[in-house]
Design a protein around this motif. Structure first.
Motif, PDB file in Angstrom:
ATOM      1  N   ASP A  22       0.566  -1.760   0.342  1.00 55.87           N
ATOM      2  CA  ASP A  22      -0.031  -0.190   0.162  1.00 55.87           C
ATOM      3  C   ASP A  22       0.986   0.992   0.261  1.00 55.87           C
ATOM      4  N   LEU A  59      -1.389   2.561  -4.605  1.00 55.15           N
ATOM      5  CA  LEU A  59      -1.518   0.888  -3.862  1.00 55.15           C
ATOM      6  C   LEU A  59      -2.124   1.031  -2.775  1.00 55.15           C
ATOM      7  N   GLU A  60      -3.626  -0.072  -3.411  1.00 55.53           N
ATOM      8  CA  GLU A  60      -3.979   0.006  -2.263  1.00 55.53           C
ATOM      9  C   GLU A  60      -3.823  -1.744  -2.136  1.00 55.53           C
ATOM     10  N   ASP A  61      -3.633  -2.328  -1.415  1.00 53.07           N
ATOM     11  CA  ASP A  61      -4.057  -4.131  -1.331  1.00 53.07           C
ATOM     12  C   ASP A  61      -3.260  -4.626  -2.415  1.00 53.07           C
ATOM     13  N   GLY A  62      -1.920  -4.094  -3.268  1.00 56.77           N
ATOM     14  CA  GLY A  62      -1.422  -4.380  -4.107  1.00 56.77           C
ATOM     15  C   GLY A  62      -1.633  -4.154  -5.533  1.00 56.77           C
ATOM     16  N   ASP A  63      -2.751  -3.656  -5.506  1.00 58.42           N
ATOM     17  CA  ASP A  63      -3.940  -2.660  -6.911  1.00 58.42           C
ATOM     18  C   ASP A  63      -3.245  -1.612  -7.068  1.00 58.42           C
ATOM     19  N   THR A 110      -5.111   1.955  -8.314  1.00 58.82           N
ATOM     20  CA  THR A 110      -6.026   2.777  -7.436  1.00 58.82           C
ATOM     21  C   THR A 110      -5.748   4.220  -8.071  1.00 58.82           C
TER      22      THR A 110
END
Length: 92
Positions: free
Chosen positions: A2, A54-58, A60
């Motif tokens: 994150d 990034l949030e939780d590896g994704d 955003t």
């Protein structure tokens, strides 16, 4: 993973996938691949610099950083110019 990182478009593969290197404190810490269409339009080229969240590896969000892109390109050109001069000196 994150947080907000500096992302640099390393290359575009097959005109479809952007390979982005994520940096922290000037060191590459991760590579992410995204469809080129997800990039801000001015960053859809090698060397484009982004702020990548990034949030939780994704991913955003991605924001193009024109000043950082210009600075990196100028720095790279200066290094190439210095190398070229050194090579020219050797040939004499």
């Amino acid at each position: 993973m994150d947080g907000t990182y500096t992302g640099v478009v390393d290359r575009i593969e097959d005109g479809e996938i952007a390979v982005i290197l994520l940096e922290e404190n000037g060191q590459v810490i991760e590579q992410v691949d995204v469809p080129v269409g997800r990039l801000p339009e001015p960053a859809q080229t090698d060397g484009g610099v982004l702020s990548v969240m990034l949030e939780d590896g994704d991913i955003t969000s991605m924001e193009y950083r024109p000043d950082a892109t210009r600075d990196r390109r100028e720095s790279a050109q200066e290094k190439l110019d210095r190398l070229s001069e050194k090579l020219s000196d050797r040939e004499e």
